[in-house]
Scaffold this motif. Sequence first.
Motif, PDB file in Angstrom:
ATOM      1  N   ALA A   1       0.836  -1.201   0.000  1.00 29.31           N
ATOM      2  CA  ALA A   1       0.000   0.000   0.000  1.00 29.31           C
ATOM      3  C   ALA A   1       0.868   1.248   0.000  1.00 29.31           C
ATOM      4  O   ALA A   1       0.606   2.212  -0.732  1.00 29.31           O
ATOM      5  N   GLY A   2       1.926   1.237   0.825  1.00 29.63           N
ATOM      6  CA  GLY A   2       2.833   2.376   0.865  1.00 29.63           C
ATOM      7  C   GLY A   2       3.528   2.601  -0.466  1.00 29.63           C
ATOM      8  O   GLY A   2       3.695   3.740  -0.922  1.00 29.63           O
ATOM      9  N   THR A   3       3.916   1.501  -1.111  1.00 30.02           N
ATOM     10  CA  THR A   3       4.544   1.603  -2.434  1.00 30.02           C
ATOM     11  C   THR A   3       3.571   2.200  -3.440  1.00 30.02           C
ATOM     12  O   THR A   3       3.940   3.074  -4.237  1.00 30.02           O
ATOM     13  N   ALA A   4       2.332   1.754  -3.410  1.00 29.59           N
ATOM     14  CA  ALA A   4       1.313   2.276  -4.329  1.00 29.59           C
ATOM     15  C   ALA A   4       1.087   3.767  -4.107  1.00 29.59           C
ATOM     16  O   ALA A   4       1.002   4.557  -5.061  1.00 29.59           O
ATOM     17  N   GLN A   5       1.002   4.167  -2.855  1.00 32.08           N
ATOM     18  CA  GLN A   5       0.786   5.582  -2.546  1.00 32.08           C
ATOM     19  C   GLN A   5       1.956   6.427  -3.029  1.00 32.08           C
ATOM     20  O   GLN A   5       1.768   7.516  -3.587  1.00 32.08           O
ATOM     21  N   LYS A   6       3.171   5.944  -2.827  1.00 33.33           N
ATOM     22  CA  LYS A   6       4.362   6.660  -3.287  1.00 33.33           C
ATOM     23  C   LYS A   6       4.333   6.817  -4.805  1.00 33.33           C
ATOM     24  O   LYS A   6       4.632   7.898  -5.338  1.00 33.33           O
ATOM     25  N   LEU A   7       3.975   5.768  -5.519  1.00 29.60           N
ATOM     26  CA  LEU A   7       3.907   5.834  -6.979  1.00 29.60           C
ATOM     27  C   LEU A   7       2.888   6.878  -7.443  1.00 29.60           C
ATOM     28  O   LEU A   7       3.152   7.663  -8.360  1.00 29.60           O
ATOM     29  N   VAL A   8       1.730   6.878  -6.811  1.00 29.52           N
ATOM     30  CA  VAL A   8       0.675   7.829  -7.202  1.00 29.52           C
ATOM     31  C   VAL A   8       1.102   9.255  -6.879  1.00 29.52           C
ATOM     32  O   VAL A   8       0.891  10.176  -7.692  1.00 29.52           O
ATOM     33  N   LEU A   9       1.715   9.465  -5.722  1.00 28.44           N
ATOM     34  CA  LEU A   9       2.187  10.798  -5.361  1.00 28.44           C
ATOM     35  C   LEU A   9       3.247  11.284  -6.351  1.00 28.44           C
ATOM     36  O   LEU A   9       3.249  12.455  -6.753  1.00 28.44           O
ATOM     37  N   ASN A  10       4.157  10.395  -6.747  1.00 28.59           N
ATOM     38  CA  ASN A  10       5.141  10.742  -7.771  1.00 28.59           C
ATOM     39  C   ASN A  10       4.454  11.218  -9.042  1.00 28.59           C
ATOM     40  O   ASN A  10       4.853  12.218  -9.652  1.00 28.59           O
ATOM     41  N   MET A  11       3.433  10.489  -9.450  1.00 26.56           N
ATOM     42  CA  MET A  11       2.719  10.806 -10.688  1.00 26.56           C
ATOM     43  C   MET A  11       2.014  12.157 -10.586  1.00 26.56           C
ATOM     44  O   MET A  11       2.053  12.965 -11.517  1.00 26.56           O
ATOM     45  N   ILE A  12       1.377  12.394  -9.455  1.00 29.89           N
ATOM     46  CA  ILE A  12       0.622  13.639  -9.288  1.00 29.89           C
ATOM     47  C   ILE A  12       1.554  14.847  -9.310  1.00 29.89           C
ATOM     48  O   ILE A  12       1.404  15.758 -10.132  1.00 29.89           O
ATOM     49  N   SER A  13       2.530  14.882  -8.404  1.00 31.47           N
ATOM     50  CA  SER A  13       3.370  16.077  -8.286  1.00 31.47           C
ATOM     51  C   SER A  13       4.239  16.280  -9.525  1.00 31.47           C
ATOM     52  O   SER A  13       4.402  17.416  -9.992  1.00 31.47           O
ATOM     53  N   THR A  14       4.793  15.218 -10.067  1.00 27.53           N
ATOM     54  CA  THR A  14       5.655  15.357 -11.242  1.00 27.53           C
ATOM     55  C   THR A  14       4.864  15.848 -12.444  1.00 27.53           C
ATOM     56  O   THR A  14       5.304  16.755 -13.167  1.00 27.53           O
ATOM     57  N   SER A  15       3.683  15.275 -12.672  1.00 24.63           N
ATOM     58  CA  SER A  15       2.866  15.698 -13.806  1.00 24.63           C
ATOM     59  C   SER A  15       2.443  17.156 -13.676  1.00 24.63           C
ATOM     60  O   SER A  15       2.484  17.915 -14.654  1.00 24.63           O
ATOM     61  N   VAL A  16       2.035  17.541 -12.475  1.00 27.99           N
ATOM     62  CA  VAL A  16       1.617  18.934 -12.258  1.00 27.99           C
ATOM     63  C   VAL A  16       2.782  19.884 -12.509  1.00 27.99           C
ATOM     64  O   VAL A  16       2.626  20.918 -13.186  1.00 27.99           O
ATOM     65  N   MET A  17       3.947  19.553 -11.992  1.00 23.81           N
ATOM     66  CA  MET A  17       5.103  20.438 -12.158  1.00 23.81           C
ATOM     67  C   MET A  17       5.536  20.539 -13.619  1.00 23.81           C
ATOM     68  O   MET A  17       5.934  21.612 -14.089  1.00 23.81           O
ATOM     69  N   ILE A  18       5.470  19.436 -14.339  1.00 25.61           N
ATOM     70  CA  ILE A  18       5.785  19.485 -15.776  1.00 25.61           C
ATOM     71  C   ILE A  18       4.798  20.393 -16.494  1.00 25.61           C
ATOM     72  O   ILE A  18       5.177  21.247 -17.309  1.00 25.61           O
ATOM     73  N   LYS A  19       3.524  20.240 -16.174  1.00 21.71           N
ATOM     74  CA  LYS A  19       2.486  21.062 -16.803  1.00 21.71           C
ATOM     75  C   LYS A  19       2.634  22.540 -16.443  1.00 21.71           C
ATOM     76  O   LYS A  19       2.237  23.418 -17.213  1.00 21.71           O
TER      77      LYS A  19
END
Length: 273
Positions: free
Chosen positions: A195-213
């Motif tokens: 669960a912790g791994t999944a949450q980390k992956l999703v958080l990576n996706m959210i913040s990285t995508s937003v910052m790129i945009k």
Amino acid sequence: MKKNPDTERTSKYNDLEKMSTTELLTNINKEDKSVPESVEEQIPAIQTLVDIILSKMENGGRLFYIGAGTSGRLGVLDASECPPTFGVTDDLVIGLIAGGDVALRKAVENAEDDTAQAWKDLQGYKISEEDVLVGIAASGTTPYVIGGIKDAREKGIVTGCITCSSGSPLAEASEYPIEVITGPEFVTGSTRMKAGTAQKLVLNMISTSVMIKLGRVKGNKMVDMQLSNKKLVGRGTRMIMEELDVDEAKAADLLKKYGSVRKAVSNSKNKLK
């Protein structure tokens, strides 16, 4: 009768203490391999939340994470890595953990059971309708997180969540839930694992995508990263060498002069025009 969270289901493995080291590692890895597939199924939900966060930030809004235990620590981690990675201020993405910063290192007894505390914590940052609040809880039942999401939603604040149990109270309370169903943990209930791994992956996706945009990445480079150590100065120097086709000494001089990769490259290119 209330449904138990998916994260509390009994492990598919038994007699763990009798396994050899190789068996333990192999079986943990076998379980971990399923996590990215579970995350992939939630890409549409993640995309929706990313686009909403982006629209809010483009209009001066911020992103808040709230969580307890492992989930809270992961939110604080993601928030704390945005300034050095993308050169944003430390008040753009804010992570809060039940029990305060002391809970990052030590468990704070009963901190996650207070349904009113999250909103009190958020008020310290003057959270408003301009912002987005994301609750993180593997089980989807953490009172601190659910209370904060409900209070924020009542105030007209956009809410999302990251949970690893289906049909949870947290997902029900959130407008934009992300439910990454990771199933029972190798050690029953130990959500610091899959669960912790999944949450980390999703958080990576959210913040990285937003910052790129938001324009904080050029090509594939972190052109706004903070030059806070020798490794990062070296990385920045190499970026300038590649972008401007100059030698290392020249690139290092430009980086020292302008203080960031973006400024060094843009000012140098402007001079060549």
